[in-house]
Design a protein around this motif. Structure first.
Motif, PDB file in Angstrom:
ATOM      1  N   GLY A 103       0.835  -1.196   0.000  1.00  0.00           N
ATOM      2  CA  GLY A 103       0.000   0.000   0.000  1.00  0.00           C
ATOM      3  C   GLY A 103       0.869   1.245   0.000  1.00  0.00           C
ATOM      4  N   SER A 104       0.251   2.374   0.257  1.00  0.00           N
ATOM      5  CA  SER A 104       0.992   3.627   0.345  1.00  0.00           C
ATOM      6  C   SER A 104       0.292   4.538   1.343  1.00  0.00           C
ATOM      7  CB  SER A 104       1.082   4.302  -1.020  1.00  0.00           C
ATOM      8  OG  SER A 104      -0.200   4.619  -1.492  1.00  0.00           O
ATOM      9  N   ARG A 105       1.060   5.491   1.873  1.00  0.00           N
ATOM     10  CA  ARG A 105       0.496   6.468   2.787  1.00  0.00           C
ATOM     11  C   ARG A 105       1.409   7.671   2.886  1.00  0.00           C
ATOM     12  NH1 ARG A 105       0.405   4.528   8.955  1.00  0.00           N
ATOM     13  NH2 ARG A 105      -0.178   6.679   9.272  1.00  0.00           N
ATOM     14  N   LEU A 106       0.877   8.754   3.376  1.00  0.00           N
ATOM     15  CA  LEU A 106       1.634   9.980   3.556  1.00  0.00           C
ATOM     16  C   LEU A 106       2.475   9.874   4.826  1.00  0.00           C
ATOM     17  CD1 LEU A 106       1.924  12.735   2.161  1.00  0.00           C
ATOM     18  CD2 LEU A 106       0.149  13.591   3.694  1.00  0.00           C
ATOM     19  N   LYS A 107       3.788  10.084   4.705  1.00  0.00           N
ATOM     20  CA  LYS A 107       4.715  10.024   5.848  1.00  0.00           C
ATOM     21  C   LYS A 107       5.697  11.182   5.742  1.00  0.00           C
ATOM     22  CE  LYS A 107       5.262   6.302   8.201  1.00  0.00           C
ATOM     23  NZ  LYS A 107       4.801   6.054   9.564  1.00  0.00           N
ATOM     24  N   ARG A 108       6.287  11.524   6.862  1.00  0.00           N
ATOM     25  CA  ARG A 108       7.429  12.434   6.884  1.00  0.00           C
ATOM     26  C   ARG A 108       8.679  11.574   6.939  1.00  0.00           C
ATOM     27  NH1 ARG A 108       6.188  17.990  10.155  1.00  0.00           N
ATOM     28  NH2 ARG A 108       4.285  18.471   9.010  1.00  0.00           N
TER      29      ARG A 108
END
Length: 186
Positions: A103-108
């Motif tokens: 999957g994918s996700r917003l990260k710093r």
């Protein structure tokens, strides 16, 4: 310092929300009534749906309500109820496995290990492969009355390493995976 790096202020929160949902089924392998007691065995399978929200990378105090990915789960359950106690005692064991799809996700994403609070410019949508999970549980329950029982379980839990990747050459994605593989007993 936090505001300068693009993070939300700390404040009191009162939140509710829905986590990931699993849809599944169970197939009874056997349900035997022997002279020694009852023996029940089943297999179950399920699909975890990513219905729970994932946290905002700019909000340090927020928590994930879900994983953000689809998940396949399978289990084998075995219960034994000895006749010696008039069916008031039950022992149980299960072994469980879960595989999560990419999957994918917003990260710093930090630049290196010393970058403990990456700023807003480090936010990106990263690809992820969350680690597989394997756990086994032993349990027991005593029925004290038709309306009351007492039980307990012991669990061994293995969690595989998460792997993250992205498109920026100036970032160290391996830091996001650090400490994700684990073993616990409870």
């Amino acid at each position: 310092l936090l505001a300068a790096r693009g993070y939300s202020r700390f404040e009191s929160k009162d939140e509710t929300g829905l986590g990931d949902i699993t849809v599944g089924g169970r197939y009874r392998l056997w349900d035997l009534d022997t002279r020694a007691g009852g023996l029940f065995g089943s297999v179950q399978g399920g699909l975890g749906l990513p219905t729970g929200a994932v946290s905002d990378p700019g909000d340090i105090t927020s928590i994930d309500r879900g994983s953000g990915v689809f998940e396949f789960r399978t289990s084998h359950v075995l219960n034994y109820t000895p006749k010696l106690w008039d069916d008031r005692l039950t022992f149980s064991h299960s072994i469980n496995y879960s595989h999560r799809l990419p999957g994918s996700r917003l990260k710093r994403v930090p630049t290196d290990a010393s970058d403990v609070l990456p700023d807003e410019s480090s936010e990106e949508k990263v690809s992820m492969q969350l680690g597989d999970k394997l756990w086994t549980v032993l349990g027991g329950r005593v029925k004290l009355a038709p309306w009351a029982s007492l039980g307990g379980t012991y669990e061994w839990y293995w969690y595989g390493k998460d792997v993250y990747s992205g498109s920026r050459s100036d970032r160290d994605y391996s830091i996001l995976s650090k400490g994700t593989a684990s073993f616990t007993e409870t």
